[in-house]
Design a protein around this motif. Sequence first.
Motif, PDB file in Angstrom:
ATOM      1  N   GLN A 197      -1.066   3.853  -8.092  1.00 35.00           N
ATOM      2  CA  GLN A 197      -0.864   2.438  -7.787  1.00 35.00           C
ATOM      3  C   GLN A 197      -0.712   1.622  -9.067  1.00 35.00           C
TER       4      GLN A 197
ATOM      5  N   GLN B  95       0.832  -1.201   0.000  1.00 38.83           N
ATOM      6  CA  GLN B  95       0.000   0.000   0.000  1.00 38.83           C
ATOM      7  C   GLN B  95       0.868   1.254   0.000  1.00 38.83           C
TER       8      GLN B  95
ATOM      9  N   SER C 296      -6.139  -2.645  -1.150  1.00 40.88           N
ATOM     10  CA  SER C 296      -7.110  -2.593  -0.049  1.00 40.88           C
ATOM     11  C   SER C 296      -7.851  -1.267   0.028  1.00 40.88           C
ATOM     12  N   ASN C 297      -7.280  -0.202  -0.537  1.00 37.97           N
ATOM     13  CA  ASN C 297      -7.949   1.102  -0.503  1.00 37.97           C
ATOM     14  C   ASN C 297      -8.737   1.396  -1.770  1.00 37.97           C
TER      15      ASN C 297
ATOM     16  N   LYS D 259     -10.497  -2.322  -7.971  1.00 36.66           N
ATOM     17  CA  LYS D 259      -9.769  -3.465  -7.417  1.00 36.66           C
ATOM     18  C   LYS D 259      -9.908  -4.678  -8.330  1.00 36.66           C
TER      19      LYS D 259
ATOM     20  N   ASP E 220     -11.872   0.950  -4.545  1.00 36.05           N
ATOM     21  CA  ASP E 220     -13.261   0.512  -4.624  1.00 36.05           C
ATOM     22  C   ASP E 220     -13.303  -0.799  -5.402  1.00 36.05           C
TER      23      ASP E 220
END
Length: 327
Positions: free
Chosen positions: A137, A86, A159-160, A166, A162
């Motif tokens: 990312q 992350q 993990s962050n 994702k 939507d």
Amino acid sequence: MEMIEIHHVSKKIKDKDALSDISLQFVQGENTAIIGETGSGKSTLLRTIAGLVQPDEGKVYLNGKKVLGPEEKLIAGHDSIAYLSQHFELPIHLRVEQVLEYANTLKDGEEKQLYEICHIGHLMKRKTHELSGGEKQRIALVRLLLGKPQVLLLDEPFSNFDNIHKNEMMQMVQEIAAAWSITCLMVSHSPKDVLFWSQRIIAMRNSVVQQDDTPENIYRKPNNEYVAGLLGDYNILTVPQLHRTGVDVAYDKDCDIMIRPESFHVVLPDSANMIGKILEKHFLGFGYQLIVDVNGVNVKIFTQYQYLQVGNMIHINLSENDMTVVD
């Protein structure tokens, strides 16, 4: 032949065990998910494989050669092992195309194929500080893949995100890993992602491996209640409680039995081996979770029958094949 071999690796961080005598092997092209509660050792395991953490004991090998830790080489990490978490950084005030050009080791136009799969063509002229978190990312992942790693380690990188983005990222990783035979290990807290994406799941707790199995086996036959809980809802019933519901089983009376909610089937009366009253009904999007009182024993049941309502009496069938003894 195993591509990655971990031999009796142990590591303490601040006098606390982070890894305790871990031995694992991974074959080329395999997708493995690593699950567990916070502090169980998942991230430390990935960072040790990547050569970013020095083990106190034991060794990690890639293709038969030892992966050196940060105390054994000047710049930590391994050229053939890419690690993404992350928390990552991109060079600021550079255009995306510059960042990727500096990282590119691919030949014969392979990078163009990668950019197409990752849908980043429209970002190439932007500067990195102009990107959204999700775009950064995506670029960070592409930059790693431009090194064409043999191993890709993903430490909760999505993990962050939507669900839409994702799912796009996970599909992208899966497509590239399959095309290039990359061995992938991913840490995740999402049961849906883990079960869909992986061919193998390793469950960790308190620095040790609790279970290492296929997604279906670890879901249906967890070793203990802790592992069961990592992958979704479940019921734990004692043998006396099962007998009270009307189900006759041959297990020892001191056993705890794990049963997934979807293992209870709402049926016609002549196919039932228990009868219960619906106490609660909760919509889950893909069906309903019911809390049902079966002769004084409350159980969670999953169903897709919309017509069932609180207060209804229902007939249920449960097979002994859907029961698992847990510690």
